[in-house]
Design a protein around this motif. Structure first.
Motif, PDB file in Angstrom:
ATOM      1  N   LYS A   3      19.783  49.975  41.798  1.00  0.00           N
ATOM      2  CA  LYS A   3      18.729  50.999  41.878  1.00  0.00           C
ATOM      3  C   LYS A   3      18.079  51.279  40.524  1.00  0.00           C
ATOM      4  O   LYS A   3      16.863  51.406  40.400  1.00  0.00           O
ATOM      5  N   SER A  91      15.001  58.921  48.947  1.00  0.00           N
ATOM      6  CA  SER A  91      16.238  59.604  48.501  1.00  0.00           C
ATOM      7  C   SER A  91      16.310  59.661  46.987  1.00  0.00           C
ATOM      8  O   SER A  91      16.736  60.670  46.411  1.00  0.00           O
ATOM      9  N   LEU A  92      15.888  58.573  46.325  1.00  0.00           N
ATOM     10  CA  LEU A  92      15.925  58.558  44.864  1.00  0.00           C
ATOM     11  C   LEU A  92      15.020  59.656  44.296  1.00  0.00           C
ATOM     12  O   LEU A  92      15.391  60.390  43.375  1.00  0.00           O
ATOM     13  N   MET A  94      14.152  62.427  45.768  1.00  0.00           N
ATOM     14  CA  MET A  94      14.730  63.750  46.027  1.00  0.00           C
ATOM     15  C   MET A  94      15.863  64.059  45.051  1.00  0.00           C
ATOM     16  O   MET A  94      16.035  65.201  44.629  1.00  0.00           O
ATOM     17  N   GLU A  95      16.614  63.002  44.704  1.00  0.00           N
ATOM     18  CA  GLU A  95      17.696  63.185  43.731  1.00  0.00           C
ATOM     19  C   GLU A  95      17.090  63.668  42.397  1.00  0.00           C
ATOM     20  O   GLU A  95      17.578  64.613  41.783  1.00  0.00           O
ATOM     21  N   PHE A  96      16.036  63.004  41.975  1.00  0.00           N
ATOM     22  CA  PHE A  96      15.369  63.383  40.723  1.00  0.00           C
ATOM     23  C   PHE A  96      14.770  64.786  40.829  1.00  0.00           C
ATOM     24  O   PHE A  96      14.798  65.564  39.892  1.00  0.00           O
ATOM     25  N   TYR A  97      14.211  65.058  41.985  1.00  0.00           N
ATOM     26  CA  TYR A  97      13.571  66.363  42.180  1.00  0.00           C
ATOM     27  C   TYR A  97      14.618  67.476  42.100  1.00  0.00           C
ATOM     28  O   TYR A  97      14.407  68.490  41.428  1.00  0.00           O
ATOM     29  N   ARG A  98      15.771  67.252  42.770  1.00  0.00           N
ATOM     30  CA  ARG A  98      16.805  68.298  42.777  1.00  0.00           C
ATOM     31  C   ARG A  98      17.397  68.496  41.380  1.00  0.00           C
ATOM     32  O   ARG A  98      17.854  69.575  41.047  1.00  0.00           O
ATOM     33  N   ARG A  99      17.389  67.435  40.584  1.00  0.00           N
ATOM     34  CA  ARG A  99      17.901  67.581  39.215  1.00  0.00           C
ATOM     35  C   ARG A  99      16.837  68.133  38.260  1.00  0.00           C
ATOM     36  O   ARG A  99      17.033  68.143  37.040  1.00  0.00           O
ATOM     37  N   HIS A 133      13.288  65.107  54.449  1.00  0.00           N
ATOM     38  CA  HIS A 133      13.714  65.893  53.269  1.00  0.00           C
ATOM     39  C   HIS A 133      12.956  67.218  53.149  1.00  0.00           C
ATOM     40  O   HIS A 133      13.246  68.006  52.256  1.00  0.00           O
TER      41      HIS A 133
END
Ligand code: SF4
Length: 394
Positions: A3, A91-92, A94-99, A133
Motif C-alpha cells: 500500500k 479505506s486508505l 479514511m485512515e488518513f482523514y481520521r488521523r 464511510h
C-alpha cells in the motif's frame, strides 16, 4: 506492490494536476514517517465557503492506454505502474482523514482499460466514501475526457468540485499535445455537459487546467479561452500549469516555460475576474503575450498615461481598480470612507491597505500628487515591478 509503495507512486504521479493555489512544503524529519504525507501528495485548496483544506491528492491508477505527448503516465513510457482498487483507496483515505493528515480528497486517474471503466472505478471510490464511510467532506474529482453523460451526472452528484482539463486553448494546439483527445467532443462537449449538471446542484463548482508553453500557444489564446469558459460554461476557476518536459516523452526536448509566465497569467486572470478588466484591456505584446518584466496592471497603467493621475476623492470603483496598488478590498474601503469625509492626505490611504508605493504615481489626493514630479516620471518609465498575486492590490 504494498500500500505504501502504491501510495508513493500514485501520489507522485498526481503532482501534475493543479487543484491548489499553494502546495504543501515538504518537511523532512529523519526516521519519522507518521504524519509525513508529502510524498503521497498533499496540497491545499479553498472550499466554496473560503476554508483552506489539505487534500489527499492521488491517482486511482497510473496505467494509461492513451499517449498524450507530454504526459509521464503515457502508455508508451516505461515506468512502474500500479492501481488502487476503489475500496482500498477509500479505506486508505479514511485512515488518513481520521488521523487528521488530510481533510479532503483530490482524485484523478490514468485511463485504465477504457474511459468508461475508469470513470466507473472513480465513481465507485466516491460512492464508497459517501455511503459506506459516510464521508461528507470535500472531494475534487478529475473527469476524464470522453466521460459519458451519466458518468458526469454521477460525478457532479458525489463531488464538491469536478474538473476537466482543457490542456490547450484550441483544437489546433491540443493536437500538438495529444492525438487521443478530441477537442470538440471530449473537451468542449464534456465541459458543456459538466456545466449543465453543475447548474442543477448547489455547492458544486467546476474548474479546468491549461498546460502553459508546450503547444506554442499565446497568452491571448489561453486568456480568451478561459474568459469564454467563465462566461459561457460557468467555470469557477482556470489553473495554469507551466510546462515542464518529462524525460522519455516525445516533448522531452521542448524547453520548459518560465514560471513567471504562469504567474503573469494568474495576475491577468485576477484582473478579469475580480478587477473588472475586459480581456481586450489586458496589455499584450505584438505576439499576444503578457510582458514578463512588468505585471499586467502596471503595464496597463504605463500604456494609458492619459487616464492618470486619478483623484482619489472622485474616481469611480472601475477607475480605482485600474490604479496599481489598489485592489477590490481597498477600493471598497475608499468608496465607503469617502461617503463620510473626503481624503485629505496620502497617509490615510496607506492605513486602509493601499499599496502606496505602487499607487502614488497614479493618483491625486485632494488635488495634490503624493509624490514628487521627479518620482512620478521615474515610476512611469518602464521599470520592472513585481505585483503580489495574492495580496489586495495588484
Ligand atoms: S489520458 Fe493522456 S494525460 Fe491523461 S494520463 Fe493518459 S496519457 Fe496522461
Amino acid at each position: 506492490m504494498d500500500k505504501l509503495e502504491k501510495l508513493k507512486l500514485l501520489g507522485e504521479s498526481a503532482k501534475f494536476d493543479v487543484c491548489a493555489s499553494s502546495s504543501a512544503t515538504p518537511k523532512r524529519f529523519q526516521n519519522a514517517e507518521i504524519g509525513r504525507t508529502a510524498p503521497s501528495g498533499v496540497c491545499h485548496s479553498f472550499t466554496p465557503d473560503g476554508r483552506c483544506v489539505s487534500l489527499f491528492k492521488v491517482l486511482l491508477s497510473n496505467h494509461c492506454e492513451k499517449d498524450c505527448l507530454y504526459c509521464p503516465n503515457r502508455a508508451a513510457r516505461d515506468v512502474p505502474r500500479s492501481s488502487f482498487a476503489p475500496e482500498e483507496l477509500a479505506s486508505l483515505f479514511m485512515e488518513f482523514y481520521r488521523r487528521n493528515y488530510v481533510e479532503g480528497l483530490f482524485l484523478s486517474s490514468g485511463v485504465r482499460y477504457s474511459t468508461g471503466r475508469t470513470m466507473q472505478d472513480l465513481l465507485e471510490t466516491l460512492e464508497i466514501l459517501r455511503t459506506h464511510h459516510r464521508f461528507g467532506g470535500y472531494i475534487h474529482l478529475k473527469i476524464l475526457p470522453g466521460a459519458g453523460e451519466a458518468e458526469i451526472e454521477k460525478a457532479v452528484e458525489l463531488s464538491n468540485r469536478v474538473s476537466l482539463n482543457m490542456e490547450a486553448p484550441t483544437a489546433f494546439h491540443l493536437a500538438r499535445l495529444s492525438r487521443s483527445k478530441n477537442f470538440a467532443t471530449e473537451i468542449m462537449g464534456g465541459l458543456s455537459r459538466i456545466h449543465r449538471h453543475v447548474k442543477t446542484q448547489s455547492g458544486v463548482s467546476h474548474s479546468t487546467q491549461y498546460i502553459v508553453g508546450a503547444a506554442q500557444e499565446s497568452d491571448r489564446e489561453i486568456l480568451d479561452s478561459a474568459a469564454r469558459l467563465y462566461s459561457s460554461y460557468g467555470l469557477k476557476r482556470a489553473y495554469f500549469s507551466t510546462f515542464q518536459p518529462v524525460p522519455g516523452t516525445p516533448l522531452e526536448k521542448v524547453a520548459a516555460a518560465p514560471l513567471l509566465r504562469e504567474h503573469r497569467l494568474y495576475q491577468a486572470d485576477f484582473l478579469y475576474r475580480f478587477y473588472g478588466f475586459r480581456m481586450d484591456e489586458i496589455p499584450l505584446d505584438p505576439a499576444g503575450n503578457l510582458e514578463l518584466t512588468v505585471d499586467p496592471k502596471q503595464a496597463y497603467a504605463l500604456k494609458h498615461p492619459e487616464r492618470f493621475p486619478l483623484e482619489i476623492n472622485r474616481a469611480t470603483r472601475e477607475e480605482l481598480l485600474r490604479i496599481p496598488g489598489i485592489g477590490p478590498r481597498s477600493a471598497k474601503k475608499i468608496l465607503l470612507l469617502r461617503r463620510e469625509s473626503l481624503f485629505q492626505s496620502a497617509d490615510e490611504l496607506s492605513r486602509i491597505g493601499v499599496v502606496t508605493k505602487r499607487a502614488f504615481p497614479y493618483l491625486l489626493v485632494h488635488g495634490r500628487q503624493p509624490v514628487s514630479p521627479r518620482e512620478v516620471s521615474s515610476r512611469l518609465t518602464h521599470k520592472p515591478l513585481q505585483g503580489s498575486l495574492w495580496g489586495d492590490g495588484i
